[in-house]
Each structure stands twice: as C-alpha cells, then as structure tokens.
Write an enzyme that holds these catalytic residues in place. Structure first.
Site, PDB file in Angstrom:
ATOM      1  CE1 TYR A 133      -0.625  -8.933  -8.213  1.00 29.35           C
ATOM      2  CE2 TYR A 133       1.128  -8.771  -8.377  1.00 29.35           C
ATOM      3  CZ  TYR A 133       0.620 -10.007  -7.877  1.00 29.35           C
ATOM      4  OH  TYR A 133       0.536 -10.370  -7.392  1.00 29.35           O
ATOM      5  CD  GLU A 140      -3.610  -8.514  -2.272  1.00 24.38           C
ATOM      6  OE1 GLU A 140      -3.116  -9.841  -1.584  1.00 24.38           O
ATOM      7  OE2 GLU A 140      -3.896  -8.876  -3.337  1.00 24.38           O
TER       8      GLU A 140
END
Length: 208
Positions: A133, A140
């Site tokens: 994650y 991102e």
C-alpha cells in the site's frame, strides 16, 4: 440480504478482479499501459462502494469510496490523459502494487464466504498491504507530481471564467493541494487497514 446473494457478489467480484489484475501484472511487466481492460476493472470496482453500503461485503463504504476515488483520479485524470506517463516506471510500480494486493484480497473474500478460507490466505490478505500500500501511494504521488508540468503547460482540466456555471477551477492548484493532503489521507486509510489486520490476524493468534 440472503447469504447466497452475498456469496454471488463476492464470487463475481473475485472473477472480475482476478482476471483484470492478472492482466495488469502482465501489462506492467511489459511496461505498457493497456487502456481498455485496466480502465474497465477500475470502473467496475465502483460496485464495491455500493456492496459495502448495503452490507454485501465486510468493508467500510467510506474507505471504499476514498480508495476508489484516489485510484480513479490517478488512473483516469493523470495517467490516461498524459501519454508520457503511461509507460513510466512509476506507472509500472503502481499497477503491480494494485494487482498483487487485489489478486489476494478477492479470493480471500470469496473463500471466507464459503467458510473454506485457509489461514495462510487470510494472513496474506491482511499482511501484503503493509508494504504494497505505501509503495502504491508513493507511485501515485510521483505520477501526480510528474504530471504537474504537463497539466500546467496544456491547461488540462481547467475551467476558466466566464462560463455558464460562473465558477473557475485550476486543476494544477488542485493537484498541488492534493499532494499536500495525500500523506494525511493515506494515513487515515492505512491506519484503518492496520486496525482491521489486528482484528483478523490478532484474534486468530489469541485463539491458537
């Protein structure tokens, strides 16, 4: 909601996501952005929000919405619209992180509904996100940061005055603000997942 309905929803999700995420892994290692299937899987994953809201899956609708919105923004508004980013290392890392996470999560959901989920898969479901994650979130952030120059030069997604809505929107400034907030938004989701891990994995350890 009948148990068989919930199971059907999870099995459907599992088949769709497992196929789509396997495709993402293959596309990622080939350093290509395969538009149609990747985009379809992400759009279809919006159903998770409704499923969570109606209690069909054991997830929070708020966290599902936040995760879907974040992923969709990067995929559709950044990567899809800026061709120069589509074959970047950050995009490859992002897709691999997403795919490896989901290809474990959905089978675990389905097998848990059947009551036959092995303990190792539950452990994997609530453990692999710990490194993956943050890796995905960093990818991102990198993509949004790299996209800022293209957004500014090409005036992407801006709404200028005057217009019918009498409202101006500068997407470049929006992304800058979002980048500043991203660590805090990330931590709210990550800490929620850590609490879920403690409930699922920690409870089993106590029982043994």
């Amino acid at each position: 909601m009948p148990t068989h309905t919930r199971l059907s929803v999870r099995v459907l999700n599992t088949r769709r996501e497992a196929f789509g995420m396997a495709h993402e892994i293959a596309s990622s290692f080939m350093l290509t952005y395969s538009t149609h299937l990747t985009d379809f899987c992400q759009l279809a994953s919006a159903l998770e929000i409704a499923h969570a809201a109606f209690g069909l899956v054991p997830s929070s609708p708020i966290t599902s919405l936040m995760q879907w919105t974040g992923r969709s923004h990067v995929l559709f508004v950044i990567v899809y619209c800026i061709e120069e980013l589509q074959n970047s290392v950050a995009t490859t890392v992002l897709f691999v992180a997403w795919a490896l996470t989901e290809i474990i999560r959905y089978p675990q959901y389905a097998l848990t509904s059947l009551g036959v989920c092995p303990s190792w898969l539950t452990w994997a479901r609530y453990t692999v996100f710990i490194p993956l994650y943050p890796i995905g979130v960093v990818a991102e952030i990198v993509l949004m940061y790299k996209g800022l120059g293209f957004v500014k030069r090409r005036n992407l997604h801006n709404l200028r005055m005057p217009n019918t809505f009498n409202f101006a929107f500068d997407y470049h400034n929006f992304v800058v603000g979002l980048l500043l907030l991203y660590p805090f938004l990330w931590w709210s989701l990550y800490s929620y997942m850590l609490r879920q891990r403690k409930k699922k994995v920690g409870r089993k350890k106590k029982q043994t």
